[in-house]
Design a protein around this motif. Sequence first.
Motif, mmCIF file in Angstrom:
data_model
loop_
_atom_site.group_PDB
_atom_site.id
_atom_site.type_symbol
_atom_site.label_atom_id
_atom_site.label_comp_id
_atom_site.label_asym_id
_atom_site.label_seq_id
_atom_site.Cartn_x
_atom_site.Cartn_y
_atom_site.Cartn_z
ATOM 1 N N ALA A 107 0.372 -10.922 6.066
ATOM 2 C CA ALA A 107 1.496 -10.536 6.929
ATOM 3 C C ALA A 107 1.478 -9.238 7.816
ATOM 4 O O ALA A 107 1.871 -9.441 9.123
ATOM 5 C CB ALA A 107 2.856 -10.433 5.828
ATOM 6 N N LEU A 108 0.652 -8.239 7.374
ATOM 7 C CA LEU A 108 0.383 -7.221 8.066
ATOM 8 C C LEU A 108 -0.314 -7.482 9.007
ATOM 9 O O LEU A 108 -0.265 -6.915 10.258
ATOM 10 C CB LEU A 108 -0.155 -6.094 7.254
ATOM 11 N N SER A 109 -1.239 -8.336 9.315
ATOM 12 C CA SER A 109 -2.200 -8.727 10.082
ATOM 13 C C SER A 109 -1.438 -8.894 11.412
ATOM 14 O O SER A 109 -1.890 -8.957 12.642
ATOM 15 C CB SER A 109 -3.255 -9.546 9.678
ATOM 16 N N VAL A 110 -0.262 -9.699 11.147
ATOM 17 C CA VAL A 110 0.643 -10.163 12.411
ATOM 18 C C VAL A 110 1.205 -9.205 12.922
ATOM 19 O O VAL A 110 1.554 -9.085 14.150
ATOM 20 C CB VAL A 110 1.535 -11.454 12.029
ATOM 21 N N ASP A 111 1.917 -8.305 12.273
ATOM 22 C CA ASP A 111 2.819 -7.031 12.573
ATOM 23 C C ASP A 111 2.577 -5.948 11.538
ATOM 24 O O ASP A 111 3.051 -5.760 10.328
ATOM 25 C CB ASP A 111 4.197 -7.664 12.372
ATOM 26 N N GLY A 112 1.581 -5.047 12.102
ATOM 27 C CA GLY A 112 1.299 -4.018 11.459
ATOM 28 C C GLY A 112 2.457 -3.089 11.083
ATOM 29 O O GLY A 112 2.184 -2.108 10.134
ATOM 30 N N ARG A 113 3.585 -3.253 11.891
ATOM 31 C CA ARG A 113 4.801 -2.136 11.473
ATOM 32 C C ARG A 113 5.875 -3.132 10.842
ATOM 33 O O ARG A 113 7.106 -2.608 10.877
ATOM 34 C CB ARG A 113 5.227 -1.892 12.927
ATOM 35 N N ALA A 114 5.548 -4.413 10.192
ATOM 36 C CA ALA A 114 6.553 -5.087 9.697
ATOM 37 C C ALA A 114 7.221 -4.180 8.606
ATOM 38 O O ALA A 114 6.627 -3.580 7.724
ATOM 39 C CB ALA A 114 5.942 -6.361 9.025
ATOM 40 N N THR A 115 8.598 -4.424 8.332
ATOM 41 C CA THR A 115 9.386 -3.497 7.397
ATOM 42 C C THR A 115 9.009 -4.126 5.862
ATOM 43 O O THR A 115 8.493 -5.152 5.697
ATOM 44 C CB THR A 115 10.833 -3.437 7.604
ATOM 45 N N TYR A 116 9.071 -3.232 4.975
ATOM 46 C CA TYR A 116 9.175 -3.792 3.652
ATOM 47 C C TYR A 116 10.032 -4.876 3.182
ATOM 48 O O TYR A 116 9.631 -5.684 2.660
ATOM 49 C CB TYR A 116 9.655 -2.512 2.414
#
Length: 346
Positions: free
Chosen positions: A192-201
Motif C-alpha cells: 500500500a505504501l509503494s503506491v502512496d508513500g504518504r498514505a495516512t494510517y
Amino acid sequence: MTQDSVHALDHADQALVHALQIAPRAGWARIGAALGMDAVTVARRWNRLTDRGAAWISCHPAPALAASGQGCLAFVEVDCANGSLLPVARELSAERHVSAVTHVSGDRDLLLTVMAPDPVALTRWVTHRLGKMDGIVTTRTQLASTVYTEGSRWRLRALGGGQIARLAAEGTPSPDVPVFPLTALDHCLMAALSVDGRATYRTLADVCEVSPDTVRRRTGRLFAAGMVQTRCEVARPLSEWPVSVILWGTVAPADLRAVSALVTGMREVRLCAAVIARHNLKLVAWVRSLDDAQRFEVRLAERVPGLTVADRAVALWPMKHNGHLLDERGYHVGAVPLDVSGLPHA
C-alpha cells in the motif's frame, strides 16, 4: 516554448520537493514550518504537482531486507522480437514484483529490476514466466550482492542547511531496532505504501483491514529498522538532470567497497550496486545531457581509476520506476503495488 518549460518547478515547488525528499511522510505543518509557509499552502502546492504527474512519493523494500536473507534483488536484461517491445513492457510492468521496467539504448531492449524471495523463486520466474512470454527472444540475469547507494538518498539543492537539519531531525532508522521477519501484514503495508508513500494510517488500516493503531506500530517498526525506504520523485524533464545513464564496470573484488565509496560520493550517482555477473559493478547516474553523459564518464575515470567501464546505456523511456508508471516524457500516470510475496519461496 515547450510544455515542460511552461510547467517548470518554481523555487517554492523545488523547496517542497526537497523537503519531502528529506521527510516524505512529515505532516504539512512540519513541512510548512521548515519552508516558511502555512500547511494549507504546501498541501495545495503538493496536490497541484501530483495532479499533473510532476511529483509523487513511493516506498520500496530496503537493501537491508535482502542483506538479512529475506529476498534477493536482480537486474534482468530482456531482448524483444521486432515490434513486440511495447506489449512485452506493458505486461511486465503489471507484475507486482517487477519494480522497474526501462527501455534502453545499446545491446538490450529492456532492463528490469526484479524482487524475489530467493534465487530459486527468481529462477522459476525467469524460466517459466519470461521463458514462455510471447515477444521475448532472450534474457540475462544479474544478481545484486550489495547495494551501496540507491535513489532515496538523492536530493535537490533548494533548501538551506538549517532547513535540512530541521527536517532531518526525525525519521532516521534506529540502530536499536533490528531487522525482523516480515509478516503478511507487513507485506500488505509495504504494498500500500509503494503506491502512496504518504498514505495516512487510516487509509492503510482500511486497505489492510486492521486498526490505525496497529498500522502506526507496524509502519513505525518497519521504518525504524530501515526495512523500507520512502522517496519523493520528480518528473525527469522538470529536474536539472533529465538523462539517465547506466554503466557496467569491472573492479578487482578486493577493491569493490573502496571503489564504491568513491563512486557513491559523486552527486550524479543514483544507484551503485555490486552484481554477480560478467561485470561486477552497476551504477545509474542522472546527468544534464547526452554530452554530459560522456563528460560524467570522464570524471568517473579520473575519480575512480580502479573502475573499468565495460558497457553503457541510456534510459530512453523509464516505463516503470519503483512501481510507478511513467509516460514517454517521464510524468507519473499510475502505480502497481510492489509485492514480492506473490512469488513462491523455494
